[in-house]
Design a protein around this motif. Structure first.
Motif, PDB file in Angstrom:
ATOM      1  N   PRO A   1       7.554   2.920  -5.466  1.00 51.04           N
ATOM      2  CA  PRO A   1       7.784   1.976  -4.368  1.00 51.04           C
ATOM      3  C   PRO A   1       7.348   0.546  -4.701  1.00 51.04           C
ATOM      4  CG  PRO A   1       6.763   3.983  -3.543  1.00 51.04           C
ATOM      5  CD  PRO A   1       6.729   4.057  -5.037  1.00 51.04           C
ATOM      6  N   ILE A   2       6.327   0.403  -5.525  1.00 47.90           N
ATOM      7  CA  ILE A   2       5.876  -0.932  -5.928  1.00 47.90           C
ATOM      8  C   ILE A   2       6.910  -1.573  -6.850  1.00 47.90           C
ATOM      9  CG2 ILE A   2       4.061  -2.226  -7.124  1.00 47.90           C
ATOM     10  CD1 ILE A   2       2.175   0.155  -6.257  1.00 47.90           C
TER      11      ILE A   2
ATOM     12  N   THR B   1       0.864  -1.177   0.000  1.00 43.79           N
ATOM     13  CA  THR B   1       0.000   0.000   0.000  1.00 43.79           C
ATOM     14  C   THR B   1       0.897   1.221   0.000  1.00 43.79           C
ATOM     15  OG1 THR B   1      -1.755  -1.149   1.200  1.00 43.79           O
ATOM     16  CG2 THR B   1      -1.816   1.258   1.231  1.00 43.79           C
ATOM     17  N   VAL B   2       0.628   2.137  -0.914  1.00 45.15           N
ATOM     18  CA  VAL B   2       1.441   3.348  -1.064  1.00 45.15           C
ATOM     19  C   VAL B   2       0.554   4.559  -0.821  1.00 45.15           C
ATOM     20  CG1 VAL B   2       2.740   4.756  -2.719  1.00 45.15           C
ATOM     21  CG2 VAL B   2       2.911   2.267  -2.807  1.00 45.15           C
TER      22      VAL B   2
ATOM     23  N   ILE C   1       8.989  -5.063  -6.150  1.00 45.87           N
ATOM     24  CA  ILE C   1       9.044  -6.191  -7.097  1.00 45.87           C
ATOM     25  C   ILE C   1      10.497  -6.548  -7.390  1.00 45.87           C
ATOM     26  CG2 ILE C   1       8.551  -6.928  -9.468  1.00 45.87           C
ATOM     27  CD1 ILE C   1       6.003  -5.152  -9.282  1.00 45.87           C
ATOM     28  N   MET C   2      11.314  -5.535  -7.616  1.00 43.34           N
ATOM     29  CA  MET C   2      12.714  -5.780  -7.972  1.00 43.34           C
ATOM     30  C   MET C   2      13.485  -6.445  -6.822  1.00 43.34           C
ATOM     31  SD  MET C   2      13.498  -2.468 -10.317  1.00 43.34           S
ATOM     32  CE  MET C   2      15.145  -3.026 -10.673  1.00 43.34           C
ATOM     33  N   ARG C   3      13.089  -6.175  -5.583  1.00 45.46           N
ATOM     34  CA  ARG C   3      13.747  -6.793  -4.423  1.00 45.46           C
ATOM     35  C   ARG C   3      13.216  -8.199  -4.137  1.00 45.46           C
ATOM     36  NH1 ARG C   3      12.924  -1.608  -2.140  1.00 45.46           N
ATOM     37  NH2 ARG C   3      11.088  -2.422  -1.072  1.00 45.46           N
ATOM     38  N   SER C   4      12.055  -8.529  -4.691  1.00 44.13           N
ATOM     39  CA  SER C   4      11.421  -9.810  -4.382  1.00 44.13           C
ATOM     40  C   SER C   4      12.187 -10.970  -5.011  1.00 44.13           C
ATOM     41  CB  SER C   4       9.974  -9.818  -4.851  1.00 44.13           C
ATOM     42  OG  SER C   4       9.917  -9.870  -6.270  1.00 44.13           O
TER      43      SER C   4
ATOM     44  N   ASP D   1       9.853   5.253 -17.210  1.00 41.02           N
ATOM     45  CA  ASP D   1       9.601   6.498 -16.488  1.00 41.02           C
ATOM     46  C   ASP D   1       8.265   6.339 -15.758  1.00 41.02           C
ATOM     47  OD1 ASP D   1       9.617   9.104 -15.579  1.00 41.02           O
ATOM     48  OD2 ASP D   1       9.095   9.978 -17.527  1.00 41.02           O
ATOM     49  N   TRP D   2       8.330   5.924 -14.491  1.00 44.61           N
ATOM     50  CA  TRP D   2       7.159   5.572 -13.700  1.00 44.61           C
ATOM     51  C   TRP D   2       6.528   6.782 -13.029  1.00 44.61           C
ATOM     52  CZ3 TRP D   2       4.966   0.845 -13.700  1.00 44.61           C
ATOM     53  CH2 TRP D   2       5.720  -0.212 -14.207  1.00 44.61           C
ATOM     54  N   ALA D   3       5.210   6.725 -12.841  1.00 44.39           N
ATOM     55  CA  ALA D   3       4.515   7.697 -11.991  1.00 44.39           C
ATOM     56  C   ALA D   3       5.077   7.539 -10.584  1.00 44.39           C
ATOM     57  CB  ALA D   3       3.008   7.436 -12.001  1.00 44.39           C
ATOM     58  N   ALA D   4       5.224   8.632  -9.877  1.00 40.17           N
ATOM     59  CA  ALA D   4       5.892   8.616  -8.565  1.00 40.17           C
ATOM     60  C   ALA D   4       5.253   7.629  -7.589  1.00 40.17           C
ATOM     61  CB  ALA D   4       5.911  10.014  -7.971  1.00 40.17           C
ATOM     62  N   ALA D   5       3.939   7.520  -7.573  1.00 38.11           N
ATOM     63  CA  ALA D   5       3.266   6.617  -6.635  1.00 38.11           C
ATOM     64  C   ALA D   5       3.559   5.148  -6.931  1.00 38.11           C
ATOM     65  CB  ALA D   5       1.763   6.870  -6.638  1.00 38.11           C
TER      66      ALA D   5
END
Length: 132
Positions: free
Chosen positions: A122-123, A71-72, A127-130, A115-119
């Protein structure tokens, strides 16, 4: 300041994630940014119902909603958003863009190149750390 609650579908198919690009928006800081698809929760809807409805409307795609990932809460200059992100799966990788201008399937190691939306950042980082 406007406060919006939304759901986001982290759609995974064969180790790739669906990323979609917004078109022009009245807020330039989210125009042409990539995001995970989803949208506002309507009155009386569960998060899962909202996700299935939004993905059917935006992508003409059926999904299975799995577990809640993250949740962000993010404050943009003109509104604050609380986004509930859920891992979802699809039986196939076919979709039709009805609201977005571009879509693509990327492996988790390719996600950071967009180029991701700021919100959504964090998601993406989660994912990249998972390990999955």
């Amino acid at each position: 300041m406007k406060y919006i609650e939304v759901v986001a579908a982290i759609i995974r198919h064969k180790e790739k994630y669906l990323c979609v690009q917004r078109g022009v928006n009245k807020y330039p800081y989210i125009s042409h940014k990539y995001e995970f698809p989803g949208g506002k929760i309507e009155k009386g809807e569960s998060h899962q119902q909202a996700l299935r409805r939004e993905i059917q409307e935006e992508l003409l795609m059926d999904i299975e909603v799995k577990e809640h990932l993250h949740t962000v809460e993010h404050r943009y200059p003109d509104f604050t958003i609380k986004m509930y992100a859920y891992l979802c799966t699809s039986a196939n990788d076919e979709y039709t863009l009805t609201e977005h201008i571009h879509g693509l399937w990327l492996s988790k190691n390719e996600l950071e190149r967009l180029d991701w939306a700021a919100a959504d950042i964090p998601i993406v980082q989660g994912i990249m750390r998972s390990k999955g």
